[in-house]
Design an enzyme around this catalytic site. Sequence first.
Site, PDB file in Angstrom:
ATOM      1  N   GLY A  46       0.835  -1.189   0.000  1.00  0.00           N
ATOM      2  CA  GLY A  46       0.000   0.000   0.000  1.00  0.00           C
ATOM      3  C   GLY A  46       0.870   1.239   0.000  1.00  0.00           C
ATOM      4  N   GLN A  51       3.168   9.742   1.498  1.00  0.00           N
ATOM      5  CA  GLN A  51       4.386   8.961   1.297  1.00  0.00           C
ATOM      6  C   GLN A  51       5.097   9.321  -0.004  1.00  0.00           C
ATOM      7  OE1 GLN A  51       2.357   5.028   2.318  1.00  0.00           O
ATOM      8  NE2 GLN A  51       4.478   4.728   3.002  1.00  0.00           N
ATOM      9  N   CYS A  89       6.703  -0.620   6.659  1.00  0.00           N
ATOM     10  CA  CYS A  89       6.269   0.563   5.925  1.00  0.00           C
ATOM     11  C   CYS A  89       7.390   1.039   5.011  1.00  0.00           C
ATOM     12  CB  CYS A  89       5.888   1.664   6.916  1.00  0.00           C
ATOM     13  SG  CYS A  89       5.295   3.177   6.157  1.00  0.00           S
ATOM     14  N   LEU A  90       7.023   1.416   3.792  1.00  0.00           N
ATOM     15  CA  LEU A  90       8.025   1.925   2.854  1.00  0.00           C
ATOM     16  C   LEU A  90       8.675   3.209   3.356  1.00  0.00           C
ATOM     17  CD1 LEU A  90       6.215   1.301  -0.556  1.00  0.00           C
ATOM     18  CD2 LEU A  90       7.963  -0.104   0.558  1.00  0.00           C
ATOM     19  N   HIS A 131      -3.672   0.985   8.146  1.00  0.00           N
ATOM     20  CA  HIS A 131      -2.304   1.505   8.056  1.00  0.00           C
ATOM     21  C   HIS A 131      -2.262   2.722   7.124  1.00  0.00           C
ATOM     22  CE1 HIS A 131       2.204   0.836   7.815  1.00  0.00           C
ATOM     23  NE2 HIS A 131       1.997   1.600   6.747  1.00  0.00           N
ATOM     24  N   GLU A 132      -2.881   2.600   5.951  1.00  0.00           N
ATOM     25  CA  GLU A 132      -2.838   3.697   4.969  1.00  0.00           C
ATOM     26  C   GLU A 132      -3.691   4.886   5.406  1.00  0.00           C
ATOM     27  OE1 GLU A 132      -0.496   3.567   2.923  1.00  0.00           O
ATOM     28  OE2 GLU A 132      -0.099   1.425   3.054  1.00  0.00           O
ATOM     29  N   HIS A 135      -1.797   7.008   7.700  1.00  0.00           N
ATOM     30  CA  HIS A 135      -0.887   7.924   6.985  1.00  0.00           C
ATOM     31  C   HIS A 135      -1.591   9.231   6.635  1.00  0.00           C
ATOM     32  CE1 HIS A 135       2.956   5.994   6.337  1.00  0.00           C
ATOM     33  NE2 HIS A 135       2.385   4.877   5.912  1.00  0.00           N
TER      34      HIS A 135
END
Length: 149
Positions: A46, A51, A89-90, A131-132, A135
Site C-alpha cells: 500500500g 508517502q 512501511c516503505l 495503516h494507509e 498515513h
Amino acid sequence: MALRNVVKMGDETLRKKCKKVEKFDENLWVLLDDMFETMHKNNGMGLAGPQVGILKQIVVMEVNGAKFEMINPEITEQSAETIDDEEGCLSVPNTNGIVARPKEITVRFQDRYGFYMVITGEDIFARCVCHEVDHLNGILFVDKMKKKS
C-alpha cells in the site's frame, strides 16, 4: 507512468493531515498510476499520498492480487476484535513491528472518477486500510507499535 520518491520517516510531510480530494481529473489519474508503479517498484502492499509528498487523501493498495484505489477513504465500521500482527512501511525502512488492528473494517471511499464505494474486508485488507488511512492523518505504524519484531 513515473516513479515517485518515497518520503522517509523524519520528513515532516508524514506528520501532516491530508486534505480531501475535490478534483477528479487526469492529473489525479496520473498520480494514482504513478503511486501504483512506485509501490510495486518498492515491493509495497500500500501507499498513501503523503508517502510521495502529496498531502491529499489518496491511497493505493494491492491485497491478495486485487488492486484498490481509495480517494477520501473513511473507515465507517470496525470490529471490536483486534489482531496483533507484524507491519512494515516503505516510509520506515528496515523496521517491522507488532501492531494491533481490527480484524474487520468497512471503508467508504471514492474511486478515481469520484463515484462512492463501500467495501467490508478483514484480516490483511483491514490491516492495510487502517495503516494507509493512518498515513492520511499523520500517524505512522511505529506510533502504534507494541514491540519490534
